[in-house]
Motif scaffolding. Structure first.
Motif, mmCIF file in Angstrom:
data_model
loop_
_atom_site.group_PDB
_atom_site.id
_atom_site.type_symbol
_atom_site.label_atom_id
_atom_site.label_comp_id
_atom_site.label_asym_id
_atom_site.label_seq_id
_atom_site.Cartn_x
_atom_site.Cartn_y
_atom_site.Cartn_z
ATOM 1 N N ILE A 37 0.819 -1.204 0.000
ATOM 2 C CA ILE A 37 0.000 0.000 0.000
ATOM 3 C C ILE A 37 0.856 1.259 0.000
ATOM 4 N N ARG A 38 2.001 1.196 0.703
ATOM 5 C CA ARG A 38 2.917 2.345 0.702
ATOM 6 C C ARG A 38 4.358 1.865 0.543
ATOM 7 N N GLU A 39 5.220 2.754 0.049
ATOM 8 C CA GLU A 39 6.591 2.370 -0.250
ATOM 9 C C GLU A 39 7.334 1.941 1.012
ATOM 10 N N THR A 147 -7.201 6.756 -7.555
ATOM 11 C CA THR A 147 -6.002 6.952 -8.378
ATOM 12 C C THR A 147 -4.703 6.756 -7.599
ATOM 13 N N PHE A 148 -4.789 6.723 -6.245
ATOM 14 C CA PHE A 148 -3.573 6.550 -5.438
ATOM 15 C C PHE A 148 -3.302 5.093 -5.090
ATOM 16 N N CYS A 149 -4.260 4.211 -5.342
ATOM 17 C CA CYS A 149 -4.252 2.910 -4.657
ATOM 18 C C CYS A 149 -3.862 1.746 -5.566
ATOM 19 N N GLN A 186 -11.906 -5.260 1.233
ATOM 20 C CA GLN A 186 -11.313 -3.962 0.871
ATOM 21 C C GLN A 186 -12.408 -2.917 0.763
ATOM 22 N N THR A 187 -13.560 -3.315 0.232
ATOM 23 C CA THR A 187 -14.757 -2.467 0.248
ATOM 24 C C THR A 187 -15.863 -3.351 0.768
ATOM 25 N N VAL A 188 -15.857 -3.548 2.076
ATOM 26 C CA VAL A 188 -16.706 -4.589 2.667
ATOM 27 C C VAL A 188 -18.187 -4.287 2.449
ATOM 28 N N THR A 220 -14.923 -3.985 8.325
ATOM 29 C CA THR A 220 -14.028 -2.968 7.795
ATOM 30 C C THR A 220 -13.444 -3.467 6.480
ATOM 31 N N THR A 221 -13.176 -2.606 5.481
ATOM 32 C CA THR A 221 -13.318 -1.171 5.453
ATOM 33 C C THR A 221 -14.473 -0.805 4.529
ATOM 34 N N SER A 222 -15.241 0.195 4.911
ATOM 35 C CA SER A 222 -16.348 0.624 4.058
ATOM 36 C C SER A 222 -15.903 1.771 3.168
ATOM 37 N N LEU A 249 -12.273 8.982 4.541
ATOM 38 C CA LEU A 249 -12.595 10.229 3.848
ATOM 39 C C LEU A 249 -11.494 10.551 2.825
ATOM 40 N N GLN A 250 -10.269 10.343 3.190
ATOM 41 C CA GLN A 250 -9.044 10.575 2.385
ATOM 42 C C GLN A 250 -8.691 12.050 2.247
ATOM 43 N N SER A 251 -9.649 12.908 1.932
ATOM 44 C CA SER A 251 -9.354 14.347 1.844
ATOM 45 C C SER A 251 -10.651 15.132 2.056
ATOM 46 N N THR A 287 -11.631 7.276 10.594
ATOM 47 C CA THR A 287 -11.418 7.503 9.160
ATOM 48 C C THR A 287 -9.951 7.349 8.773
ATOM 49 N N ASP A 288 -9.701 7.298 7.469
ATOM 50 C CA ASP A 288 -8.344 7.342 6.907
ATOM 51 C C ASP A 288 -8.198 8.649 6.143
ATOM 52 N N LEU A 289 -7.038 9.290 6.290
ATOM 53 C CA LEU A 289 -6.772 10.526 5.545
ATOM 54 C C LEU A 289 -5.395 10.444 4.915
ATOM 55 N N ILE A 290 -5.288 10.998 3.721
ATOM 56 C CA ILE A 290 -3.982 11.044 3.045
ATOM 57 C C ILE A 290 -3.536 12.500 2.988
ATOM 58 N N VAL A 291 -2.303 12.785 3.420
ATOM 59 C CA VAL A 291 -1.760 14.141 3.247
ATOM 60 C C VAL A 291 -0.728 14.125 2.133
ATOM 61 N N VAL A 318 -3.712 8.632 9.681
ATOM 62 C CA VAL A 318 -3.188 9.598 8.709
ATOM 63 C C VAL A 318 -2.032 8.957 7.938
ATOM 64 N N PHE A 319 -2.078 9.061 6.632
ATOM 65 C CA PHE A 319 -1.022 8.501 5.784
ATOM 66 C C PHE A 319 -0.409 9.600 4.922
ATOM 67 N N ARG A 320 0.925 9.585 4.782
ATOM 68 C CA ARG A 320 1.554 10.497 3.820
ATOM 69 C C ARG A 320 1.423 9.828 2.449
ATOM 70 N N TYR A 321 1.006 10.595 1.475
ATOM 71 C CA TYR A 321 0.830 10.008 0.138
ATOM 72 C C TYR A 321 2.141 9.360 -0.330
ATOM 73 N N SER A 322 2.019 8.133 -0.830
ATOM 74 C CA SER A 322 3.184 7.396 -1.319
ATOM 75 C C SER A 322 2.893 6.963 -2.762
ATOM 76 N N PRO A 323 3.676 7.458 -3.736
ATOM 77 C CA PRO A 323 3.389 7.102 -5.138
ATOM 78 C C PRO A 323 3.554 5.601 -5.357
ATOM 79 N N ARG A 324 2.565 4.968 -5.932
ATOM 80 C CA ARG A 324 2.597 3.522 -6.163
ATOM 81 C C ARG A 324 2.720 3.224 -7.645
ATOM 82 N N PRO A 325 3.624 2.328 -8.015
ATOM 83 C CA PRO A 325 3.837 2.059 -9.433
ATOM 84 C C PRO A 325 2.554 1.640 -10.152
HETATM 85 N N1 SAM Z 1 -10.693 0.347 0.731
HETATM 86 C C1 SAM Z 1 -10.414 1.447 1.594
HETATM 87 C C2 SAM Z 1 -10.963 2.762 1.020
HETATM 88 O O1 SAM Z 1 -10.268 3.415 0.267
HETATM 89 O O2 SAM Z 1 -12.031 3.188 1.345
HETATM 90 C C3 SAM Z 1 -8.926 1.550 1.829
HETATM 91 C C4 SAM Z 1 -8.104 0.441 2.365
HETATM 92 S S1 SAM Z 1 -6.366 0.819 2.289
HETATM 93 C C5 SAM Z 1 -5.762 -0.759 2.542
HETATM 94 C C6 SAM Z 1 -6.062 1.671 3.776
HETATM 95 C C7 SAM Z 1 -5.672 3.105 3.610
HETATM 96 O O3 SAM Z 1 -4.376 3.241 3.091
HETATM 97 C C8 SAM Z 1 -6.500 3.925 2.647
HETATM 98 O O4 SAM Z 1 -7.753 4.270 3.169
HETATM 99 C C9 SAM Z 1 -5.629 5.124 2.392
HETATM 100 O O5 SAM Z 1 -5.853 6.147 3.337
HETATM 101 C C10 SAM Z 1 -4.235 4.547 2.572
HETATM 102 N N2 SAM Z 1 -3.536 4.484 1.286
HETATM 103 C C11 SAM Z 1 -3.844 3.728 0.219
HETATM 104 N N3 SAM Z 1 -2.982 3.970 -0.799
HETATM 105 C C12 SAM Z 1 -2.124 4.919 -0.350
HETATM 106 C C13 SAM Z 1 -1.005 5.582 -0.916
HETATM 107 N N4 SAM Z 1 -0.629 5.366 -2.182
HETATM 108 N N5 SAM Z 1 -0.336 6.473 -0.147
HETATM 109 C C14 SAM Z 1 -0.713 6.720 1.122
HETATM 110 N N6 SAM Z 1 -1.757 6.117 1.713
HETATM 111 C C15 SAM Z 1 -2.460 5.228 0.991
#
Ligand code: SAM
Length: 435
Positions: A37-39, A147-149, A186-188, A220-222, A249-251, A287-291, A318-325
């Motif tokens: 999910i993150r680098e 687009t981040f996942c 993942q989207t329960v 989890t997770t909805s 929420l993410q943002s 919630t989950d949030l990405i900065v 809280v997660f710092r955005y991590s670019p994923r290939p």
């Molecule tokens: N399915 C859930 C949703 O989006 O509603 C997410 C499950 S994911 C395994 C857990 C969390 O990781 C996400 O909600 C997001 O905040 C974080 N995440 C996913 N990709 C990320 C990325 N590229 N960089 C940082 N955080 C990321």
């Protein structure tokens, strides 16, 4: 989900007469279960594989494997950077782990299995797994394409397990003493859309509610996009479903949400929060949030802070955005520097901690039901458990309460990560449900 997969693998390998060991030096086989999910998670795997390389040089018979999402995504890189690895397999191949390990042993050559596979429900668990609580995967994969996942690439399309299969698993767990199940996907809340006949999470939870022995149901997770009035009503009406909702929420910025392809606006998200609170006024929200998503301006970030303040979450990841290939966001312009991400991360955590602590304080003097899971982490003389809202509570059981009991505890103190309490008024009342 990874913990769940690891348990299944340990259970399957037990059938091949493998036993778990705490000590890597004793092991004949070491499997590293990975997350992509993150680098940062990936970096940890490569450093772990470096350590295992040393172990393998000392013991050439040792079989080292990499499983899970990173195996699925980076098999070539793993082979190149970690030639000591004998086995690479993705989540679809978990059911065949015994056969794959045997192939390595017989052939003495690396074995790779990262293709698609049929949906298989594996219910084996090692004896060491918790008896009291269990995860139950109800669906695999994700089709949201945020687009981040990276998950849609690593875990494939959404596929639900049939309700009867899940109920069999839950009944089996209950018979072994399990009292709390967490339904995983993942989207329960997209559960059941792909089944014939079509069903949903609300119907599944109502069926699980009837399983004797199970006291609590979590999920989890909805994804906000799939949050239906039926699910909100189920949280209100199905007695064993806990009053706790994790809604990423993410943002808080509409522009960023659109670029993330989340499929909702902040207004729509807030309408869902209102509907949840109307239905269950005392519900706990997390919630989950990405900065630092590409192009996130100070104004976008301020919108996230404002949302957090407005909603009043009990817990925030809280997660710092991590670019994923391979994901669209990885090549978007205006990538944010590590310094800015770190600064926003710290500011957001400050705010979320302040709000969560204030919300916890409201629980002082309240009586809460605590499912006792063990002794307190820092004081073996105390018991520890969780409320229905997923708060940790430590308290003195006074010899009246045992692990596995559902105890009634009065909250006396709020600490940053837990609550402290005392047994409720009379000891006879304290244990409201006991095995
Ligand atoms: N399915 C859930 C949703 O989006 O509603 C997410 C499950 S994911 C395994 C857990 C969390 O990781 C996400 O909600 C997001 O905040 C974080 N995440 C996913 N990709 C990320 C990325 N590229 N960089 C940082 N955080 C990321």
């Amino acid at each position: 989900m990874n913990e769940y997969d690891s348990e299944r693998v340990a259970g399957l390998l037990r059938a091949q007469r493998y036993e778990l060991t705490e000590c890597a030096d004793d092991a004949d086989l070491i499997l590293v279960n990975t997350c992509a999910i993150r680098e940062k998670a990936e970096d940890k795997v490569f450093s772990k594989l470096g350590e295992l390389g040393k172990l393998k040089r000392a013991n050439p018979q040792l079989v080292v494997g990499v499983m899970g999402c990173m195996a699925q995504l980076h098999q070539a890189e793993i082979q190149r950077r970690a030639p000591q690895v004998d086995l690479v397999f993705g989540s679809p191949a978990i059911a065949r782990v015994g056969e794959l390990v045997e192939r390595v042993r017989q052939g003495g050559r690396p074995v790779l299995d990262t293709g698609e596979g049929p949906l298989v429900k594996i219910t084996t668990r090692p004896p060491a797994a918790s008896r009291l609580k269990a995860y139950v995967t109800v669906m695999e994969g994700c089709e949201k394409h945020c687009t981040f996942c990276v998950v849609p690439t690593t875990r494939g399309r959404e596929r639900s397990h049939p309700p009867e299969t899940i109920l069999d698993e839950v009944r089996g767990l209950a018979a072994e003493g399990c009292r709390e199940v967490t339904l995983l996907g993942q989207t329960v809340n997209a559960y059941g859309r792909d089944l014939t006949p079509r069903t949903d999470l609300a119907a599944l939870m109502a069926a699980i509610d009837a399983v004797e022995g199970i006291e609590r149901i979590r999920f989890t997770t909805s994804n906000p996009y799939n949050l239906t009035p039926r699910l909100i009503a189920a949280v209100r009406d199905v007695p064993k479903v806990c009053e706790w909702f994790h809604l990423p929420l993410q943002s808080g910025s509409d522009e960023i949400l659109a670029r993330m392809n989340r499929g909702y606006t902040r207004r729509e998200y807030l309408a869902l929060i209102d509907a949840l609170r109307d239905a269950v006024p005392d519900i706990s929200l997390s919630t989950d949030l990405i900065v630092g998503f590409p192009g996130e301006t100070e104004a976008d970030f301020a919108a996230t802070l404002a949302m957090v303040e407005h909603v009043g979450y009990d817990n925030v990841f809280v997660f710092r955005y991590s670019p994923r290939p391979g994901t669209p966001a990885a090549t978007m312009p205006d990538q944010i520097s590590a310094e800015v991400k770190a600064d926003r991360n710290a500011r957001l955590l400050d705010l979320t901690t302040r709000i969560a602590t204030a919300r916890s304080r409201r629980r002082v003097d309240a009586d809460v039901g605590v499912l006792v899971g063990g002794t307190a982490e820092k004081n073996a003389g105390e018991l520890s458990g969780r409320t229905r809202c997923n708060r940790i509570v430590n308290f003195d059981g006074q010899g009246m309460v045992a692990i596995g009991d559902l105890a009634r505890v009065r909250v006396t103190e709020v600490l940053p990560h837990s609550l402290r309490g005392v047994l409720a008024a009379t000891p006879e009342e304290a244990v409201c449900l006991s095995r």
